[in-house]
Design a protein around this motif. Sequence first.
Motif, mmCIF file in Angstrom:
data_model
loop_
_atom_site.group_PDB
_atom_site.id
_atom_site.type_symbol
_atom_site.label_atom_id
_atom_site.label_comp_id
_atom_site.label_asym_id
_atom_site.label_seq_id
_atom_site.Cartn_x
_atom_site.Cartn_y
_atom_site.Cartn_z
ATOM 1 N N LYS A 1 -25.101 -2.892 45.667
ATOM 2 C CA LYS A 1 -24.730 -3.668 44.475
ATOM 3 C C LYS A 1 -25.255 -3.002 43.203
ATOM 4 O O LYS A 1 -24.557 -2.922 42.190
ATOM 5 C CB LYS A 1 -25.265 -5.094 44.589
ATOM 6 C CG LYS A 1 -24.526 -5.937 45.593
ATOM 7 C CD LYS A 1 -25.151 -7.305 45.726
ATOM 8 C CE LYS A 1 -24.474 -8.098 46.840
ATOM 9 N NZ LYS A 1 -25.126 -9.372 47.079
ATOM 10 N N ILE A 2 -26.494 -2.528 43.259
ATOM 11 C CA ILE A 2 -27.089 -1.869 42.088
ATOM 12 C C ILE A 2 -26.327 -0.590 41.771
ATOM 13 O O ILE A 2 -25.978 -0.336 40.607
ATOM 14 C CB ILE A 2 -28.591 -1.566 42.345
ATOM 15 C CG1 ILE A 2 -29.379 -2.876 42.367
ATOM 16 C CG2 ILE A 2 -29.140 -0.605 41.296
ATOM 17 C CD1 ILE A 2 -30.808 -2.733 42.852
ATOM 18 N N ASN A 3 -26.054 0.214 42.795
ATOM 19 C CA ASN A 3 -25.318 1.460 42.578
ATOM 20 C C ASN A 3 -23.932 1.187 42.006
ATOM 21 O O ASN A 3 -23.487 1.871 41.084
ATOM 22 C CB ASN A 3 -25.199 2.261 43.878
ATOM 23 C CG ASN A 3 -26.489 2.940 44.243
ATOM 24 O OD1 ASN A 3 -27.300 3.259 43.388
ATOM 25 N ND2 ASN A 3 -26.690 3.165 45.529
ATOM 26 N N THR A 4 -23.268 0.192 42.522
ATOM 27 C CA THR A 4 -21.932 -0.151 42.044
ATOM 28 C C THR A 4 -21.988 -0.586 40.582
ATOM 29 O O THR A 4 -21.201 -0.140 39.757
ATOM 30 C CB THR A 4 -21.320 -1.265 42.911
ATOM 31 O OG1 THR A 4 -21.246 -0.802 44.256
ATOM 32 C CG2 THR A 4 -19.937 -1.649 42.428
ATOM 33 N N LYS A 5 -22.939 -1.439 40.272
ATOM 34 C CA LYS A 5 -23.042 -1.968 38.910
ATOM 35 C C LYS A 5 -23.400 -0.876 37.903
ATOM 36 O O LYS A 5 -22.771 -0.750 36.867
ATOM 37 C CB LYS A 5 -24.075 -3.082 38.847
ATOM 38 C CG LYS A 5 -24.241 -3.632 37.454
ATOM 39 C CD LYS A 5 -25.116 -4.832 37.406
ATOM 40 C CE LYS A 5 -25.234 -5.274 35.963
ATOM 41 N NZ LYS A 5 -25.472 -6.640 35.778
ATOM 42 N N TYR A 6 -24.417 -0.078 38.201
ATOM 43 C CA TYR A 6 -24.919 0.856 37.204
ATOM 44 C C TYR A 6 -24.230 2.209 37.211
ATOM 45 O O TYR A 6 -24.186 2.869 36.183
ATOM 46 C CB TYR A 6 -26.429 1.025 37.356
ATOM 47 C CG TYR A 6 -27.144 -0.233 36.949
ATOM 48 C CD1 TYR A 6 -27.260 -0.583 35.607
ATOM 49 C CD2 TYR A 6 -27.657 -1.100 37.902
ATOM 50 C CE1 TYR A 6 -27.887 -1.760 35.221
ATOM 51 C CE2 TYR A 6 -28.291 -2.278 37.530
ATOM 52 C CZ TYR A 6 -28.405 -2.600 36.190
ATOM 53 O OH TYR A 6 -29.017 -3.751 35.812
ATOM 54 N N ASN B 1 -20.934 2.831 38.616
ATOM 55 C CA ASN B 1 -19.489 2.725 38.474
ATOM 56 C C ASN B 1 -19.102 2.184 37.113
ATOM 57 O O ASN B 1 -18.104 2.588 36.540
ATOM 58 C CB ASN B 1 -18.876 1.871 39.569
ATOM 59 C CG ASN B 1 -18.922 2.556 40.921
ATOM 60 O OD1 ASN B 1 -19.117 3.764 40.982
ATOM 61 N ND2 ASN B 1 -18.754 1.804 41.977
ATOM 62 N N GLU B 2 -19.906 1.253 36.557
ATOM 63 C CA GLU B 2 -19.585 0.684 35.247
ATOM 64 C C GLU B 2 -19.833 1.681 34.125
ATOM 65 O O GLU B 2 -19.174 1.666 33.114
ATOM 66 C CB GLU B 2 -20.433 -0.570 34.975
ATOM 67 C CG GLU B 2 -19.978 -1.784 35.751
ATOM 68 C CD GLU B 2 -20.806 -3.002 35.434
ATOM 69 O OE1 GLU B 2 -21.701 -2.945 34.574
ATOM 70 O OE2 GLU B 2 -20.565 -4.033 36.073
ATOM 71 N N ASN B 3 -20.831 2.544 34.297
ATOM 72 C CA ASN B 3 -21.223 3.453 33.221
ATOM 73 C C ASN B 3 -20.631 4.835 33.378
ATOM 74 O O ASN B 3 -21.047 5.761 32.705
ATOM 75 C CB ASN B 3 -22.760 3.541 33.166
ATOM 76 C CG ASN B 3 -23.381 2.202 32.847
ATOM 77 O OD1 ASN B 3 -22.838 1.437 32.062
ATOM 78 N ND2 ASN B 3 -24.504 1.909 33.458
#
Length: 94
Positions: free
Chosen positions: A80-85, A87-89
């Motif tokens: 979840k952290i990898n996806t959020k930080y 993929n979003e950035n």
Amino acid sequence: MTKKRKLPTYYEGKYKKIRAHEVIADYNLTYNLGTAVTYLLRAGKKPNNPVTQDIKKAIDHLNFELEKLRLEDESSLLTKINTKYFNENTDSTD
């Protein structure tokens, strides 16, 4: 037709003769939970095997299951952290 293999009596219930593996299958337990249940169901019934030994083995398998779940939770959180930080950035201009 498959014959039922004769299991030692310490894997059968006293009154209804339900086998430990039948309980495990009916509840669809994981390996560690099923093994823990088996040890608890046979505790004190296997010849020359102290009840405390089976209880300790059951506890070991419950701890294995807890550790497996902890690692799965950590892995899920990292995903979840990898996806959020990451993929979003991501800048699409490379």
